[in-house]
Design a protein around this motif. Structure first.
Motif, PDB file in Angstrom:
ATOM      1  N   GLN A   5       0.811  -1.213   0.000  1.00  0.00           N
ATOM      2  CA  GLN A   5       0.000   0.000   0.000  1.00  0.00           C
ATOM      3  C   GLN A   5       0.849   1.270   0.000  1.00  0.00           C
ATOM      4  O   GLN A   5       0.344   2.359  -0.243  1.00  0.00           O
ATOM      5  N   LEU A   6       2.148   1.120   0.281  1.00  0.00           N
ATOM      6  CA  LEU A   6       3.050   2.274   0.287  1.00  0.00           C
ATOM      7  C   LEU A   6       3.780   2.472  -1.033  1.00  0.00           C
ATOM      8  O   LEU A   6       4.448   3.489  -1.214  1.00  0.00           O
ATOM      9  N   GLU A   7       3.673   1.502  -1.924  1.00  0.00           N
ATOM     10  CA  GLU A   7       4.522   1.521  -3.122  1.00  0.00           C
ATOM     11  C   GLU A   7       4.224   2.693  -4.052  1.00  0.00           C
ATOM     12  O   GLU A   7       5.144   3.285  -4.618  1.00  0.00           O
ATOM     13  N   TRP A  29      10.475   7.912   6.741  1.00  0.00           N
ATOM     14  CA  TRP A  29       9.336   8.634   7.322  1.00  0.00           C
ATOM     15  C   TRP A  29       8.020   8.001   6.881  1.00  0.00           C
ATOM     16  O   TRP A  29       7.072   7.884   7.689  1.00  0.00           O
ATOM     17  N   LEU A  30       7.933   7.597   5.635  1.00  0.00           N
ATOM     18  CA  LEU A  30       6.714   6.966   5.121  1.00  0.00           C
ATOM     19  C   LEU A  30       6.379   5.709   5.909  1.00  0.00           C
ATOM     20  O   LEU A  30       5.222   5.480   6.287  1.00  0.00           O
ATOM     21  N   PHE A  35       3.308   2.783  10.290  1.00  0.00           N
ATOM     22  CA  PHE A  35       3.311   1.754  11.318  1.00  0.00           C
ATOM     23  C   PHE A  35       3.619   2.275  12.727  1.00  0.00           C
ATOM     24  O   PHE A  35       3.527   1.523  13.692  1.00  0.00           O
ATOM     25  N   GLY A  36       4.015   3.534  12.826  1.00  0.00           N
ATOM     26  CA  GLY A  36       4.345   4.094  14.130  1.00  0.00           C
ATOM     27  C   GLY A  36       5.794   3.908  14.515  1.00  0.00           C
ATOM     28  O   GLY A  36       6.266   4.511  15.481  1.00  0.00           O
ATOM     29  N   GLU A  41      11.495  -5.305   8.893  1.00  0.00           N
ATOM     30  CA  GLU A  41      10.912  -5.498   7.559  1.00  0.00           C
ATOM     31  C   GLU A  41      10.822  -4.179   6.792  1.00  0.00           C
ATOM     32  O   GLU A  41      10.944  -4.149   5.568  1.00  0.00           O
ATOM     33  N   GLY A  42      10.595  -3.094   7.527  1.00  0.00           N
ATOM     34  CA  GLY A  42      10.549  -1.780   6.893  1.00  0.00           C
ATOM     35  C   GLY A  42      11.909  -1.350   6.389  1.00  0.00           C
ATOM     36  O   GLY A  42      12.030  -0.761   5.303  1.00  0.00           O
TER      37      GLY A  42
END
Length: 635
Positions: A5-7, A29-30, A35-36, A41-42
């Motif tokens: 969903q961030l792509e 930052w995205l 996710f906070g 994984e990020g």
């Protein structure tokens, strides 16, 4: 975790940069905003998107203080404990928060709602003692207003976070009485802010900012029109004649700096705006970004045209959320009116502007560290030469200018260089925005000619109005915490670069920190040494080790364990730091050590001899905690 969903947004972000890896900070930052925090994984996802190893992503995440590698509370309360806030009671604020929340700094409440931490300077020094709660600055905090804020933090429904409502993101009233809005629990901050100009503050009157129509009605963008019908050489010559000098701290002639861009270099040229304001005692750029963003945009257009740049980046401090939002709004207005993009106003000149948000690192205020950060790395300074004008961003010719410097450019073009030059001294034209904080009657932001004396800034009724509560002046830092300290007997000095240099200190960022007779200078140096120890990037051994040694010795002295040779040891360490590193951070860390001990040696000797301070019980400046970041923060 689903990163698909961030792509789409990630692709847009990457597309703004000449090199993929430069999108590192905005992609992090995205992830954090989604996710906070930034999970492993990020980090892997970011690395894959920009083609760098996860090890490189990990070291970047760990370098910046605003990235979190574990979840934190819904409300993150960060207490500034750097010198300007310590002078006004930051220790009291922290103690009250700890008692009320039942946790210590670096911890999260058992229900996961609130995380409490201490941080270095928020550059809200006019509102000291100040905190940042999520994206909002709050201050100055009295016991009453702090309880009021906490009531709303603890009682606010999880679905509505009033603290990050940008439409209500104000600070607590600083000038007169605290006056909460009826029923909302909101408190507003109205510090003293110059509004008379003649150069920078004319449109500061509204806390909501001056937007395009108001700016244009006041002659806005006329200077850009004039510049775009001149040659770049003519624009540079005009700025050179004005005697405008860099107002970020170095004081180098702006027109001369622009002239260093090589004319025969086929590579793209870049303009980079340094809005990473972080010098303790300084808050001038925040007001320009919030209250007059179009002045900066117009200055950027003129500067970019003068140096032949068609791409400009503005690097905004990560904590400056509202300033970044307001600048983005002004950019949208300017684009809609044909002042950003292709063929500006039919001139044939193109300019794109990209906002790049920092992530918490004071060192990124140094121009080469800023460029390294902008390129997607840790904020490590680079050796000079080559200077950025020859090989800067992406190894291309680059000019880095401060916010205030560029905001001066439109009035210079519009009114002529002679007008600006006459406002100042023979070698420095114009006015400056002076940030006054600490023990003064009226903390705030004051525009004044650069020849104004430090004495007048402190005592004149047009400015700070004297020392608080009839106390005696003890010491002043005239140009941000890096500047050498002056005694009360040394303040009859003009505030231009050359006069302060002749007085053995520097104008720096024009952040004036005033200390009255209740201040313990030993504790003040403890605070400064803690700041520099915390903010050293660690690249150079003399700085990394030296700042640590200075703080350890100062901490020992403050705890009553000082030794007779400590002062000579401090001066020796400072001398071995100065001039021996890639950038001037180590010099800046050494200067307070040298000047505080030189001018107040007897006070240090008293501490060492008796193991205590007679002033501590009367002053606000007492030892804060040293556990700055929560355990969930990458620190």
């Amino acid at each position: 975790m689903d990163f698909k969903q961030l792509e789409s947004e990630a692709d847009k972000i990457i597309g703004r940069y000449e090199e993929k890896r430069a999108a590192m900070l905005p992609l992090l930052w995205l992830v954090q905003e989604k996710f906070g925090y930034i999970p492993p994984e990020g980090e892997q996802w970011v690395g894959e998107r920009i083609g760098v190893s996860i090890a490189h992503v990990r070291e970047v995440v760990s370098f910046y203080t605003l990235y979190h590698t574990k979840p934190i509370g819904k409300h993150h309360i960060q207490v500034c404990t750097t010198l300007p806030c310590l002078l006004k009671g930051a220790k009291r604020v922290l103690a009250q928060l700890e008692e009320r929340l039942g946790i210590g700094a670096g911890q999260t409440t058992p229900d996961g709602k609130v995380t409490l931490s201490t941080v270095e300077c928020l550059c809200a020094c006019e509102a000291a003692p100040a905190t940042q709660i999520n994206e909002r600055y709050v201050g100055p905090l009295t016991p009453e207003t702090l309880n009021q804020v906490l009531d709303h933090v603890l009682k606010t429904p999880e679905t509505h976070d009033w603290l990050v409502d940008s439409a209500r993101a104000e600070l607590v009233e600083a000038r007169a009485n605290v006056r909460p809005s009826t029923g909302s629990g909101r408190t507003e901050f109205q510090p003293y802010v110059s509004t008379e100009g003649p150069v920078l503050s004319k449109r500061f009157r509204s806390a909501e900012g001056a937007w395009f129509d108001a700016y244009a009605a006041d002659g806005g963008y006329q200077a850009a029109k004039q510049a775009l019908t001149s040659t770049p050489a003519q624009v540079i010559e005009t700025v050179l004649k004005s005697n405008l000098r860099g107002l970020g701290g170095a004081g180098f002639p702006t027109g001369k700096k622009w002239g260093f861009i090589p004319k025969d270099n086929p590579k793209p040229k870049f303009l980079v705006v340094n809005a990473d304001e972080g010098e303790p005692g300084t808050f001038k750029d925040r007001y320009i970004l919030e209250r007059d963003p179009h002045a900066l945009i117009e200055g950027m257009i003129i500067a970019a045209y003068a140096i032949g740049s068609h791409k400009a980046y503005i690097y905004i401090r990560g904590e400056y959320v509202r300033p970044a939002q307001r600048f983005a709004k002004a950019m949208e207005e300017a684009r809609g009116k044909g002042w950003i993009g292709k063929n500006i106003q039919g001139s044939g000149f193109d300019l794109e502007i990209v906002i790049h948000r920092g992530a918490g690192a004071y060192i990124c205020g140094e121009e080469t560290a800023l460029l390294t950060s902008l390129e997607g790395g840790k904020g490590f300074p680079k050796l000079k030469p080559p200077f950025p004008a020859i090989s800067g961003l992406f190894k291309c010719p680059t000019i880095v200018n401060n916010v205030e410097t560029l905001a001066c450019v439109p009035p210079i073009i519009r009114n002529g260089p002679e007008w600006f030059a006459k406002l100042g001294t023979a070698k420095q034209g114009g006015t400056r925005l002076f940030s006054l904080c600490g023990h003064v009657v009226r903390p705030g932001l004051y525009e004044a000619p650069v020849a104004v004396t430090l004495k007048d800034l402190i005592f004149d009724s047009r400015y700070a109005g004297g020392v608080r509560a009839g106390k005696k002046l003890k010491a002043v830092i005239p140009g941000g915490i890096s500047a050498k300290i002056l005694t009360a007997e040394e303040i009859n000095v003009a505030m231009d670069f050359d006069s302060l240099m002749a007085a053995g200190t520097m104008a720096g960022s024009a952040g004036v920190i005033v200390m009255d007779e209740t201040t313990c200078i030993v504790q003040a140096l403890w605070s400064a040494s803690h700041f520099f120890k915390d903010e050293s990037c660690g690249q150079c051994s003399p700085c990394r080790e030296g700042t640590g040694w200075v703080f350890k010795i100062m901490d020992r002295i403050l705890k009553g364990q000082g030794r007779p040779h400590d002062l000579d040891a401090l001066l020796s360490v400072a001398g071995n730091m100065e001039g021996k590193t890639i950038c001037v951070f180590a010099d800046a860390a050494a200067w307070p050590v040298q000047s505080y001990i030189q001018k107040f040696r007897s006070e240090f000797e008293h501490h060492i001899a008796t193991g205590r301070c007679e002033l501590a019980v009367r002053g606000e400046l007492v030892e804060p905690r040293t556990d700055r970041h929560p355990s969930t923060n990458s620190g």
